[in-house]
Design a protein around this motif. Structure first.
Motif, PDB file in Angstrom:
ATOM      1  N   GLY A  82       0.811  -1.211   0.000  1.00 15.45           N
ATOM      2  CA  GLY A  82       0.000   0.000   0.000  1.00 15.45           C
ATOM      3  C   GLY A  82       0.839   1.253   0.000  1.00 15.45           C
ATOM      4  N   ALA A  83       0.332   2.286  -0.659  1.00 22.55           N
ATOM      5  CA  ALA A  83       1.047   3.561  -0.718  1.00 22.55           C
ATOM      6  C   ALA A  83       0.814   4.391   0.539  1.00 22.55           C
ATOM      7  N   LEU A  84      -0.366   4.239   1.154  1.00 21.66           N
ATOM      8  CA  LEU A  84      -0.732   5.073   2.295  1.00 21.66           C
ATOM      9  C   LEU A  84      -0.606   4.305   3.605  1.00 21.66           C
ATOM     10  N   ARG A  85      -0.188   5.006   4.628  1.00 24.73           N
ATOM     11  CA  ARG A  85      -0.085   4.399   5.959  1.00 24.73           C
ATOM     12  C   ARG A  85      -1.407   4.526   6.717  1.00 24.73           C
ATOM     13  N   GLN A  86      -2.037   5.713   6.630  1.00 24.15           N
ATOM     14  CA  GLN A  86      -3.264   5.996   7.350  1.00 24.15           C
ATOM     15  C   GLN A  86      -4.442   6.046   6.381  1.00 24.15           C
ATOM     16  N   GLY A  87      -5.661   6.121   6.954  1.00 25.66           N
ATOM     17  CA  GLY A  87      -6.855   6.226   6.135  1.00 25.66           C
ATOM     18  C   GLY A  87      -7.569   4.896   5.985  1.00 25.66           C
ATOM     19  N   PRO A  88      -8.764   4.902   5.384  1.00 28.93           N
ATOM     20  CA  PRO A  88      -9.564   3.673   5.267  1.00 28.93           C
ATOM     21  C   PRO A  88      -8.898   2.576   4.456  1.00 28.93           C
ATOM     22  N   LEU A  89      -7.991   2.936   3.572  1.00 27.05           N
ATOM     23  CA  LEU A  89      -7.256   1.938   2.806  1.00 27.05           C
ATOM     24  C   LEU A  89      -5.760   2.042   3.064  1.00 27.05           C
ATOM     25  N   GLY A  90      -5.421   2.575   4.247  1.00 23.16           N
ATOM     26  CA  GLY A  90      -4.025   2.639   4.661  1.00 23.16           C
ATOM     27  C   GLY A  90      -3.566   1.302   5.225  1.00 23.16           C
ATOM     28  N   ILE A  91      -2.269   1.123   5.299  1.00 25.77           N
ATOM     29  CA  ILE A  91      -1.684  -0.136   5.752  1.00 25.77           C
ATOM     30  C   ILE A  91      -2.128  -0.489   7.172  1.00 25.77           C
ATOM     31  N   ASP A  92      -2.163   0.486   8.062  1.00 25.46           N
ATOM     32  CA  ASP A  92      -2.553   0.208   9.446  1.00 25.46           C
ATOM     33  C   ASP A  92      -3.988  -0.317   9.516  1.00 25.46           C
ATOM     34  N   ARG A  93      -4.896   0.313   8.780  1.00 24.71           N
ATOM     35  CA  ARG A  93      -6.295  -0.116   8.785  1.00 24.71           C
ATOM     36  C   ARG A  93      -6.444  -1.498   8.150  1.00 24.71           C
ATOM     37  N   LEU A  94      -5.743  -1.755   7.068  1.00 22.86           N
ATOM     38  CA  LEU A  94      -5.837  -3.046   6.397  1.00 22.86           C
ATOM     39  C   LEU A  94      -5.340  -4.176   7.295  1.00 22.86           C
TER      40      LEU A  94
END
Length: 503
Positions: free
Chosen positions: A338-350
């Motif tokens: 994933g390109a993003l760390r935060q957000g609904p499709l960020g790595i942390d959420r996934l």
């Protein structure tokens, strides 16, 4: 917070330079926080005398050289690096030595010949182009030409422990008659967090230093490394200049590749022509060609659905305690990036969603297995930032990772080592990885996520994700986001290329 810091800096500079408009200082600080060493402005925003290349330590907090403006710290770094590069990039007298050129491609032969006559050699190329293999031939030729009466000393290093250990494993599998030291750059240089040794170096005790994954090295680490190379030591640096630059300041390896690099462009690791052609199209920034190749031979998936993603990559349960190696192999075959760390499709959420969804499938009497990624170094345990492992435990009513056992492969023997989770350094779940964390790894199948919000990334992020795949790549991105990414570059601004031409 970033905006406040920029405004605070501008307020202080307005007082020092007695000017009314602080927008220039806001822009300068923001540029530096984004990792650029300088800011280019054609129209002079303030009356500041030009600094000369000879003045390495100006007293002013803002430094001007032509149309470029620097924070004092970045000027010192850039000037010091330029001087060290000029010192190291000098021809050397060397005994001639034969080497097995028949097993090398023409570009690899040029790289070995360069290493025989120069102190600094830069090898650039994508995954599978034989950078480490070429470095091995360099060392073999240098040993043959050496006059030293002792065992030839080789220092293998990289910015992360994972990369350093991988490099060591590659060289120990060869029959080179050398004494090998391998460790992270920070440990080789004797650096500790929050302390600098710049301008008071301890020279690295080696006949040759090989640095891998050099595209990940920031300007501070480059400055420490270059000054720690003695006049009797050769330096070989390897990396991919098209990968993401370091999170901190500078894109120095890309500059070095432009200045001195021997580029290896023939990939020998994958038989998928489509992946090679896609990576070339990404490098060119060709939107039409990238879309065409994704739609015709690879995969372009949009819109994104987190539940569908879990169903596609859901980990299995085991009716008996599984073989840790089987689990490790399973999680290494396919990976979500994933390109993003935060957000609904960020790595942390996934990762959180995957773990919660996985727990819902638990059945009494079964065992679970989950990938983990070490995020801090522990040399005592031989575990480093980026080390990949697996946790295996019995399914219980309440999920408790501390009841599991952690397994990590030893990079040298390839034997598995077991740990109690409580003894591990800080780790995170590894169902999904950030594109940055994936550097230095490869997977058979890659599913790369570039959701809305990824537009500010440049094509280097897309290239890095795509080149992690050995056999299969699916890219999740809208055509609009994809086009925006391909139109931008992540390369950090500096004047190193220009200044080296005058030294």
């Amino acid at each position: 917070m970033t905006s406040w810091l920029n405004e605070r800096f501008a307020s202080l500079m307005k007082k020092q330079f007695a000017c009314q408009d602080g927008s220039f200082f806001v822009e300068l600080m923001q540029s530096a926080r984004e990792g650029h060493l300088c800011l280019e402005k054609k129209e002079a925003p303030l009356d500041l005398p030009e600094n000369s290349d000879e003045n390495a330590f100006p007293l002013e907090p803002v430094v001007r050289r032509g149309d470029r403006y620097y924070l004092q710290r970045n000027w010192v770094y850039e000037t010091h690096i330029c001087r060290e590069l000029a010192r190291l990039h000098q021809p050397l007298a060397s005994k001639s030595a034969s080497f097995d050129s028949a097993s090398l491609l023409p570009a690899q032969v040029r790289a070995v010949e360069h290493a025989m006559t120069h102190q600094l050699t830069v090898i650039s190329g994508g995954p599978g182009t034989g950078k480490t293999y070429t470095a091995g031939h360099m060392i073999r030729a240098l040993v043959a030409a050496s006059d030293v009466k002792r065992l030839y000393k080789v220092c293998l290093t990289a910015p992360t422990g994972k990369a350093a250990q991988h490099l060591q494993s590659s060289f120990l599998s060869s029959d080179l008659p050398v004494q090998i030291q391998a460790d992270t750059l920070h440990r080789v240089l004797g650096l500790t967090p929050g302390r600098s040794k710049l301008f008071s170096p301890s020279m690295i005790d080696a006949d040759v230093i090989v640095v891998d994954e050099a595209s990940m090295i920031d300007v501070d680490l480059w400055a420490h490394l270059l000054e720690a190379v003695s006049s009797q030591t050769r330096l070989i640096v390897m990396g991919d200049p098209d990968q993401l630059p370091p999170v901190e300041a500078g894109s120095l390896f890309a500059d070095l590749a432009d200045l001195y690099g021997v580029h290896l462009d023939q990939c020998m690791r994958t038989d998928r022509k489509e992946l090679l052609e896609l990576s070339l199209a990404i490098q060119k920034g060709s939107v039409e060609e990238v879309l065409q190749r994704l739609e015709s031979g690879l995969g372009l998936f949009s819109p994104l659905d987190i539940k569908a993603l879990y169903e596609k990559f859901s980990p299995p349960l085991f009716d008996q305690e599984p073989d840790p190696q089987v689990c490790l192999d399973f999680f290494q075959r396919s990976k979500i990036l994933g390109a993003l760390r935060q957000g609904p499709l960020g790595i942390d959420r996934l990762n959180e969603f995957f773990l919660q969804s996985y727990q819902k499938t638990f059945c009494k009497g079964f065992f679970w297995a989950a990938p983990i990624l070490i995020s801090s170094n522990d040399p005592r345990l031989g575990l480093y930032n980026g080390s990949s492992g697996v946790l295996i435990g019995p399914c219980q009513t309440v999920f408790n990772p501390r009841e599991a056992t952690a397994y990590f492969p030893d990079p040298l023997s390839n034997q598995l080592r077991s740990f109690s989770p409580g003894s591990l350094p800080h780790y995170e779940w590894g169902f999904c990885l950030s594109v940055h964390k994936s550097q230095g790894s490869e997977f058979e199948k890659v599913f790369a996520l570039f959701p809305e919000g990824s537009e500010h990334f440049g094509r280097e992020a897309l290239y890095t994700a795509a080149t992690r795949a050995k056999k299969s790549l699916t890219l999740a991105a809208s055509p609009r986001v994809l086009s925006e990414i391909l139109r931008q570059r992540c390369r950090k601004r500096s004047a190193i290329l220009e200044r080296m031409k005058t030294l």
